[in-house]
Scaffold this active site. Structure first.
Site, mmCIF file in Angstrom:
data_model
loop_
_atom_site.group_PDB
_atom_site.id
_atom_site.type_symbol
_atom_site.label_atom_id
_atom_site.label_comp_id
_atom_site.label_asym_id
_atom_site.label_seq_id
_atom_site.Cartn_x
_atom_site.Cartn_y
_atom_site.Cartn_z
ATOM 1 N N ASP A 244 0.835 -1.201 0.000
ATOM 2 C CA ASP A 244 0.000 0.000 0.000
ATOM 3 C C ASP A 244 0.875 1.259 0.000
ATOM 4 O OD1 ASP A 244 -2.778 1.131 0.603
ATOM 5 O OD2 ASP A 244 -1.591 2.041 2.202
ATOM 6 N N GLU A 306 1.399 -0.631 -5.129
ATOM 7 C CA GLU A 306 0.427 0.404 -5.463
ATOM 8 C C GLU A 306 1.202 1.598 -5.996
ATOM 9 O OE1 GLU A 306 -3.283 3.012 -3.795
ATOM 10 O OE2 GLU A 306 -1.530 2.699 -2.537
HETATM 11 C C1 BGC Z 1 -5.329 2.511 -0.234
HETATM 12 C C2 BGC Z 1 -6.452 3.388 0.175
HETATM 13 C C3 BGC Z 1 -6.106 3.957 1.526
HETATM 14 C C4 BGC Z 1 -4.746 4.670 1.511
HETATM 15 C C5 BGC Z 1 -4.222 4.944 2.851
HETATM 16 C C6 BGC Z 1 -4.214 3.506 -0.378
HETATM 17 O O1 BGC Z 1 -3.251 3.187 -1.095
HETATM 18 O O2 BGC Z 1 -5.563 1.840 -1.456
HETATM 19 O O3 BGC Z 1 -7.672 2.716 0.199
HETATM 20 O O4 BGC Z 1 -7.078 4.876 1.899
HETATM 21 O O5 BGC Z 1 -3.796 3.870 0.891
HETATM 22 O O6 BGC Z 1 -3.764 3.775 3.435
#
Ligand code: BGC
Length: 588
Positions: A244, A306
Site C-alpha cells: 500500500d 500500489e
Molecule cells: C489505499 C487506500 C487507503 C490509503 C491509505 C491507499 O493506497 O488503497 O484505500 O485509503 O492507501 O492507506
C-alpha cells in the site's frame, strides 16, 4: 480527491473453442499427490506463476457476510473459493483484515500480526489459507507500510513524550510558530498533513487521515519491525503482498515546501506537485530490502505495488534499476489515466509497457477500491456491456499480469451515496459534494437475486446493495452464455490454455487505425498465433490484416471468442467488426 490518477490517493458472446487445457504451475506447499504433476508442469514452463497471473482483489467488508452483521468476513471468502477457482484466478489480494479502528476501513492498522474480530479469527485465516491452497489460489496480504493507526501501541508510545524511545518512529516536528504547521504539505485526504499534539507541543505528519500517522522509514528500528511483520505472514504461507502507498514512505528531510500548482482540489486546497513527499529515491532501497525478504522464502512470493507512476520510466524504476524490487508494480497508465476509450492511447500505452519495461511483465488493471468502477468511467451509457468486454479483453489477452476487482466480472456499477449523511468514507464527508468518497465502488458483491444479493441476511448491510442486483449478479450471469461473467471466464481459460496468449509476444498490427485496437500474440513455437481485434467505435468497421511482415502466412482467422456479431471464421483481408465488437481469433 486531488487528482484522478491518484484518486485514492486520488479517482452476445460465443465461445467456439477454448483449446487445450494445461496445468497451471505450483502451489506454495504442494500436497504429495499433486506434487509430481505440478513439477512436470513447472519443468515444461519454468516461468514463475505471477508472470501470467490473474489476481483478484477482494474488499473483505463487501464480499460475503456469513454471520449476519452486514459486513463480509473470512469465512465468507472461504465459502466462495469454488467460485473464484471456477472463474480461473490464480491469487486473491485481501484488502486489510488486521485489527483497526476502521477510520480508513482497515488501512489504519492497530496490530499487524492479528485478525480484526470483525472478520473472524486467526484460525479462520489459517483455514482460508489452507482451503485456498486446495483451490490452487494464493493469498496476498495488503501490507500498509507508510503509516499505522494512531491507536497502534507504537504511536501511543511515540506521542507519550518527546523522549520516549519510539518518538522517532514517527515524523514529529516543531511548528513555524504558535498554531503554524512546519510547512505547506497537504494530506491526500484533504487539508494540512500536519496534526498538532498539544501534550508534547509538536506536530506529526500524516499523508492520509490524521488517524494514520506516517512511520519514519529513516529509522532502522522501524524497518526491522515492518520486515518482521512481513516475515510473520510469509511464515504462514501467504503468496506475497500488495504494498500500500509504497510511493509515500519518505519525505524531504529539509521539510521544503511543496511547489504550488494552478487550481484547487476537491477539498478546496491549492494543488501541490508532491515532489517533496512522493517517490523520493529512498523508496527504492526499501523495495530492494522487501524483495530480499520475499525472496528468502520458497515458492515465488510476489510483491505487487500500489504505484501510480506518471511515466513509463518511473514505472520501470519500480522493478528495480539497481537490483530487484517489485515483480508487479501496478501499471495505471492503461486503465486509469484519462478513462477514454481511445484506441490510439491504448495502443501507445500497451506498446510502452511492451517495449519500454525491459521485458518486465506489466500489471494492468481497470478497477480497484479507490476509483469509480470502469463500467462508469469508460461506458458511454449505451454500450457499457460491450465496452466492459473490450476492457476485459485488453486486461486478459495482452502480455500482462491482470489485476481484477471483485464485481468487475459481472459489471457492477458505481453507486455513490446520495446525501452527505449516507457517506461512510471520511473523504466523502470532507470533500462533499465534489468528492463523494469511495463508497460507490465498495458496495456488496452481487451473488444472486435474493435479499441483500446473497451477500448477507441483515436489514442493514454496511453499504447498501446496488439497486440493479436482481439482474446483475453471479447467478443470473452464470446461466447466460452472452454475459460479461461468461466472457471473463472464457478469456481467463483461454489465456491459461492457449500457448500464444500464455507465452507469445505482443505485436501491434494496423497500428495507425484510430478506430481499432488490434494486436497479434505471436506463438513462440510452431503453433498458431492469435489475433485480437477490437472496434472502439459505434460504427461498423471493415479491416484488412496482412500479417506477413510478422512472419505469419495464414490468411484466415478462426474465432476462439467473439462478441458483438463477428463471424466465427473470417478472411483476414476483410474482417467486418460491428460496433464495439471483439474478435479473438487463431490465425490459420
Ligand atoms: C489505499 C487506500 C487507503 C490509503 C491509505 C491507499 O493506497 O488503497 O484505500 O485509503 O492507501 O492507506
Amino acid at each position: 480527491m486531488s487528482k484522478h490518477k491518484r484518486r485514492l490517493i486520488l479517482a452476445g458472446l460465443a465461445i467456439t473453442s477454448i483449446g487445450l487445457s494445461i496445468t497451471e504451475p505450483d502451489l506454495i506447499f504442494p500436497t504429495s499427490q499433486e506434487a509430481p504433476a505440478r513439477q512436470a508442469a513447472q519443468e515444461a514452463n519454468p516461468a514463475p506463476w505471477w508472470k501470467h497471473a490473474v489476481i483478484y482483489e477482494i474488499y473483505p467488508r463487501s464480499f460475503q457476510d456469513t454471520n449476519g452483521d452486514g459486513i463480509g468476513d473470512l469465512q465468507g471468502i472461504s465459502e466462495r473459493l469454488g467460485y473464484l477457482q471456477d472463474l480461473g484466478v490464480n491469487a486473491i489480494w485481501l484488502s486489510p483484515i488486521y485489527p483497526s479502528p476502521q477510520v480508513d476501513f482497515g488501512y489504519d492498522i492497530s496490530k499487524y500480526e492479528a485478525i480484526d474480530p470483525m472478520y473472524g479469527t486467526m484460525a479462520d485465516f489459517d483455514n482460508l489459507l489452507a482451503e485456498a491452497q486446495k483451490h490452487d489460489i494464493r493469498v496476498l496480504m495488503d501490507m500498509v507500510l507508510n503509516h499505522t493507526s494512531d491507536q497502534h501501541p507504537w504511536f501511543i508510545e511515540s506521542r507519550s513524550s518527546r523522549d520516549n524511545p519510539k518518538r522517532d518512529w514517527y515524523i514529529w516536528r516543531d511548528g513555524k510558530g504558535p498554531g503554524i504547521s512546519p510547512n505547506n504539505w497537504q494530506s491526500l485526504f484533504g487539508h494540512s498533513a500536519w496534526q498538532y499534539d498539544p501534550s508534547t507541543q509538536q506536530w506529526y505528519y500524516h499523508k492520509f487521515y490524521p488517524q494514520q500517522p506516517d512511520l519514519n522509514w529513516r529509522n532502522p528500528e522501524v524497518r526491522k519491525a515492518m520486515y518482521d511483520v512481513c516475515r510473520f505472514w510469509l511464515d504462514k504461507g501467504v503468496g506475497g503482498f500488495r504494498l500500500d502507498a509504497i510511493e509515500t514512505l519518505f519525505e524531504d528531510t529539509r521539510l521544503r515546501d511543496e511547489k504550488i500548482l494552478p487550481g484547487r482540489n476537491a477539498y478546496g486546497d491549492p494543488n501541490e506537485d508532491e515532489s517533496r513527499t512522493v517517490d523520493l529515491p529512498e523508496i527504492h532501497e526499501v523495495m530492494r530490502e522487501l524483495r530480499q525478504v520475499a525472496d528468502s522464502y520458497p515458492g515465488d512470493r510476489v510483491l505487487v505495488g500500489e504505484t501510480y507512476t506518471r511515466t513509463t520510466h518511473d514505472l520501470l524504476s519500480m522493478y528495480g534499476l539497481d537490483g530487484p524490487e517489485l515483480q508487479l508494480p501496478m501499471d495505471t497508465q492503461v486503465g486509469f489515466i484519462d478513462n477514454k476509450l481511445d484506441a490510439g492511447a491504448f495502443r501507445q500505452r500497451i506498446s510502452a509497457a511492451e517495449n519500454d519495461l525491459d521485458g518486465h511483465v506489466p500489471l494492468f488493471l481497470f478497477d480497484n477500491h479507490d476509483n469509480p468502477r470502469s463500467w462508469d468511467r469508460y461506458g458511454d451509457g449505451m454500450h457499457n456491456e460491450a465496452i466492459a468486454k473490450i476492457l476485459a479483453t485488453v486486461l486478459l489477452t495482452t502480455r500482462s499480469a491482470a489485476l481484477m476487482y471483485y464485481g468487475e466480472e459481472i459489471g457492477m456499477v458505481t453507486t455513490p451515496p446520495k446525501t452527505r449523511a449516507e457517506v461512510q468514507d471520511p473523504i466523502g464527508k470532507i470533500g462533499w459534494p465534489k468528492e463523494k468518497g469511495r463508497d460507490g465502488e465498495r458496495t456488496p458483491m452481487q451473488w444472486d437475486g435474493s435479499k441483500d444479493a446473497g451477500f448477507s441476511t441483515t436489514d442493514h448491510t454496511w453499504l447498501p446493495v446496488a439497486p440493479n442486483y436482481p439482474t446483475i449478479n453471479v447467478q443470473v450471469e452464470s446461466r447466460n452464455p452472452g454475459s460479461l461473467l461468461t466472457w471473463y471466464k472464457a478469456l481467463i481459460a483461454l489465456r491459461r490454455s492457449h500457448p500464444a496468449l500464455h507465452l507469445g509476444s505482443n505485436i501491434m498490427v494496423n497500428a495507425t487505425d484510430p478506430n481499432m485496437l488490434s494486436y497479434l500474440r505471436k506463438n513462440p513455437g510452431n503453433g498458431p498465433s492469435v489475433l485480437v481485434a477490437m472496434n472502439f467505435t459505434a460504427h461498423l468497421r471493415i479491416v484488412s490484416y496482412d500479417l506477413k511482415a510478422q512472419g505469419i502466412e495464414g490468411a484466415t482467422g478462426k474465432a476462439l471468442a467473439q462478441n458483438g456479431g463477428v463471424a466465427k471464421a473470417v478472411e483476414l483481408s476483410h474482417v467486418a467488426l460491428p460496433p464495439f465488437a471483439v474478435l479473438v481469433a487463431e490465425v490459420q
